[in-house]
Design a protein around this motif. Structure first.
Motif, mmCIF file in Angstrom:
data_model
loop_
_atom_site.group_PDB
_atom_site.id
_atom_site.type_symbol
_atom_site.label_atom_id
_atom_site.label_comp_id
_atom_site.label_asym_id
_atom_site.label_seq_id
_atom_site.Cartn_x
_atom_site.Cartn_y
_atom_site.Cartn_z
ATOM 1 N N LEU A 1 0.842 -1.185 0.000
ATOM 2 C CA LEU A 1 0.000 0.000 0.000
ATOM 3 C C LEU A 1 0.886 1.246 0.000
ATOM 4 N N GLU A 2 0.246 2.400 -0.120
ATOM 5 C CA GLU A 2 0.970 3.674 -0.085
ATOM 6 C C GLU A 2 1.781 3.782 1.206
ATOM 7 N N PRO A 3 3.025 4.286 1.151
ATOM 8 C CA PRO A 3 3.856 4.388 2.354
ATOM 9 C C PRO A 3 3.136 5.098 3.489
ATOM 10 N N HIS A 4 3.300 4.569 4.693
ATOM 11 C CA HIS A 4 2.632 5.136 5.865
ATOM 12 C C HIS A 4 3.364 4.655 7.100
ATOM 13 N N ILE A 5 3.351 5.462 8.141
ATOM 14 C CA ILE A 5 4.022 5.072 9.385
ATOM 15 C C ILE A 5 3.304 3.911 10.047
ATOM 16 N N TYR A 6 1.991 3.769 9.779
ATOM 17 C CA TYR A 6 1.251 2.634 10.306
ATOM 18 C C TYR A 6 1.787 1.326 9.716
ATOM 19 N N ALA A 7 2.255 1.366 8.475
ATOM 20 C CA ALA A 7 2.785 0.161 7.838
ATOM 21 C C ALA A 7 4.039 -0.316 8.565
ATOM 22 N N VAL A 8 4.894 0.613 8.970
ATOM 23 C CA VAL A 8 6.117 0.267 9.702
ATOM 24 C C VAL A 8 5.768 -0.339 11.052
ATOM 25 N N ALA A 9 4.822 0.295 11.759
ATOM 26 C CA ALA A 9 4.397 -0.224 13.053
ATOM 27 C C ALA A 9 3.773 -1.604 12.906
ATOM 28 N N ASP A 10 2.986 -1.789 11.849
ATOM 29 C CA ASP A 10 2.301 -3.065 11.634
ATOM 30 C C ASP A 10 3.294 -4.192 11.370
ATOM 31 N N VAL A 11 4.315 -3.915 10.551
ATOM 32 C CA VAL A 11 5.326 -4.935 10.249
ATOM 33 C C VAL A 11 6.070 -5.340 11.520
ATOM 34 N N ALA A 12 6.433 -4.367 12.344
ATOM 35 C CA ALA A 12 7.146 -4.665 13.591
ATOM 36 C C ALA A 12 6.270 -5.475 14.540
ATOM 37 N N TYR A 13 4.992 -5.113 14.607
ATOM 38 C CA TYR A 13 4.069 -5.796 15.521
ATOM 39 C C TYR A 13 3.896 -7.263 15.135
ATOM 40 N N HIS A 14 3.637 -7.524 13.858
ATOM 41 C CA HIS A 14 3.404 -8.903 13.433
ATOM 42 C C HIS A 14 4.700 -9.715 13.395
ATOM 43 N N ALA A 15 5.835 -9.053 13.162
ATOM 44 C CA ALA A 15 7.119 -9.758 13.243
ATOM 45 C C ALA A 15 7.390 -10.211 14.676
ATOM 46 N N MET A 16 7.005 -9.377 15.643
ATOM 47 C CA MET A 16 7.164 -9.738 17.054
ATOM 48 C C MET A 16 6.322 -10.958 17.403
ATOM 49 N N LEU A 17 5.080 -10.994 16.886
ATOM 50 C CA LEU A 17 4.192 -12.123 17.185
ATOM 51 C C LEU A 17 4.658 -13.406 16.502
ATOM 52 N N GLN A 18 5.123 -13.295 15.271
ATOM 53 C CA GLN A 18 5.487 -14.487 14.506
ATOM 54 C C GLN A 18 6.846 -15.045 14.925
ATOM 55 N N ARG A 19 7.821 -14.150 15.149
ATOM 56 C CA ARG A 19 9.173 -14.607 15.485
ATOM 57 C C ARG A 19 9.390 -14.731 16.987
ATOM 58 N N ARG A 20 8.457 -14.136 17.762
ATOM 59 C CA ARG A 20 8.579 -14.132 19.235
ATOM 60 C C ARG A 20 9.903 -13.522 19.671
ATOM 61 N N GLN A 21 10.267 -12.426 19.001
ATOM 62 C CA GLN A 21 11.488 -11.681 19.330
ATOM 63 C C GLN A 21 11.158 -10.200 19.453
ATOM 64 N N ASN A 22 11.918 -9.503 20.300
ATOM 65 C CA ASN A 22 11.726 -8.067 20.450
ATOM 66 C C ASN A 22 12.026 -7.350 19.145
ATOM 67 N N GLN A 23 11.296 -6.281 18.882
ATOM 68 C CA GLN A 23 11.487 -5.490 17.675
ATOM 69 C C GLN A 23 11.856 -4.056 18.061
ATOM 70 N N CYS A 24 12.599 -3.394 17.181
ATOM 71 C CA CYS A 24 13.047 -2.026 17.453
ATOM 72 C C CYS A 24 12.785 -1.154 16.236
ATOM 73 N N ILE A 25 12.210 0.031 16.474
ATOM 74 C CA ILE A 25 11.991 1.017 15.415
ATOM 75 C C ILE A 25 12.799 2.262 15.771
ATOM 76 N N VAL A 26 13.767 2.586 14.937
ATOM 77 C CA VAL A 26 14.639 3.737 15.186
ATOM 78 C C VAL A 26 14.046 4.971 14.500
ATOM 79 N N ILE A 27 13.836 6.042 15.271
ATOM 80 C CA ILE A 27 13.319 7.301 14.738
ATOM 81 C C ILE A 27 14.413 8.353 14.852
ATOM 82 N N SER A 28 14.822 8.897 13.717
ATOM 83 C CA SER A 28 15.926 9.847 13.705
ATOM 84 C C SER A 28 15.531 11.094 12.927
ATOM 85 N N GLY A 29 16.060 12.245 13.354
ATOM 86 C CA GLY A 29 15.768 13.486 12.654
ATOM 87 C C GLY A 29 16.207 14.685 13.468
ATOM 88 N N GLU A 30 16.256 15.834 12.806
ATOM 89 C CA GLU A 30 16.663 17.055 13.494
ATOM 90 C C GLU A 30 15.543 17.568 14.394
#
Length: 285
Positions: free
Chosen positions: A212-241
């Motif tokens: 789908l069109e790029p969205h911050i919800y897509a990043v959160a969704d991928v991390a959430y379902h990766a955590m459930l499927q792999r049973r491993q902690n996930q990290c999202i790095v937010i960087s900017g000025e």
């Protein structure tokens, strides 16, 4: 969440939209075929409605294509894709002018036995496209919008100028999110955009990144379902000025994650995490 909120979401899910399907040479004399659809109506169901309305031959195979510029690349929808959901991701200008514009439309295409798409009289299509190009050059038609890429990795010529031009083009269309592979670039619009409501939370739920069109919800969704499927902690790095929107992006991420974990029901978890955000930022600073 109140009963009123639940009822409002249900009414939105049941809302009907009108899709204009352009059959082209498949049904000569028909400019478009209006089809009433809901958010969960699939492309296969839309095609079935078009076949019934236009009385097309059922022995042939048909597909639905989405095109975002005149003569531009066509995206063939899968039978299970939902056209209304894709239409709701079009820019606001395209939605407001979709009844008179030539960009952003759904086309009905015939599929050959070998899986290729049958375009009918291709020479006529090319001639019409060439005539339109001449009219644009002579100033009789407006210049078409430059095609942008939602993933910078897809740029045919990647350099600083094409990268910035692509981001500028998307920003003018209120597309503040752009991928670089699995990395998300965000441009602070310094205004509220209506792309963070429950409709988008559900739309990006359990979707592959980039579909789908790029969205911050897509990043959160991928991390959430990766955590459930792999049973491993996930990290999202937010960087900017400073002032780039890191705090607001964090809030959007937390909102989506809590909505997924709570299945849409309100709880105090989100407010507790959001309240701890400023304290964590001060500590980090």
């Amino acid at each position: 969440m109140s009963v009123h909120d639940v009822g409002g979401r249900r009414r939105f899910e049941d809302s009907e939209f009108t899709l204009r399907i352009y059959p082209g040479n498949i049904a000569e004399g028909t400019i478009y075929c209006p089809v009433t659809a809901r958010k969960n109506t699939t492309a296969a169901e839309v095609i079935e409605h078009v076949i019934d309305k236009l009385q097309l031959e059922r022995t042939k195979l048909y597909v639905l294509a989405e095109v975002k510029e005149f003569g531009g690349e066509e995206w063939i929808l899968n039978p299970t894709d939902c056209p209304v959901q894709r239409m709701m991701l079009w820019p606001r200008m395209a939605l407001e002018n979709r009844f008179c514009g030539e960009d952003y439309r759904f086309l009905l295409r015939e599929k050959n036995l070998d899986g290729s798409i049958h375009y009918g009289n291709l020479q006529m299509w090319l001639r019409v496209t060439e005539e339109r190009r001449h009219l644009v050059e002579r100033g009789f038609l407006p210049q078409p919008l430059q095609k942008d890429h939602d993933d910078l990795c897809n740029l045919p010529d990647l350099n600083e100028k094409t990268l910035l031009d692509n981001l500028r083009s998307r920003f003018k269309q209120e597309k503040i999110y752009t991928y670089v592979g699995s990395i998300l670039i965000v441009i602070n619009p310094f205004q509220f955009l209506p792309i963070y409501n429950p409709k988008y939370v559900k739309m990006y739920d359990n979707h592959q990144l980039g579909k789908l069109e790029p969205h911050i919800y897509a990043v959160a969704d991928v991390a959430y379902h990766a955590m459930l499927q792999r049973r491993q902690n996930q990290c999202i790095v937010i960087s900017g000025e400073s002032g780039s929107g890191k705090t607001q992006s964090t809030n959007f991420l937390i909102h989506h994650l809590t909505a997924l974990s709570q299945k849409g029901f309100a709880s105090g978890v989100e407010q507790i995490i959001l309240g701890a955000g400023p304290v964590l930022e001060v500590s980090a600073g």
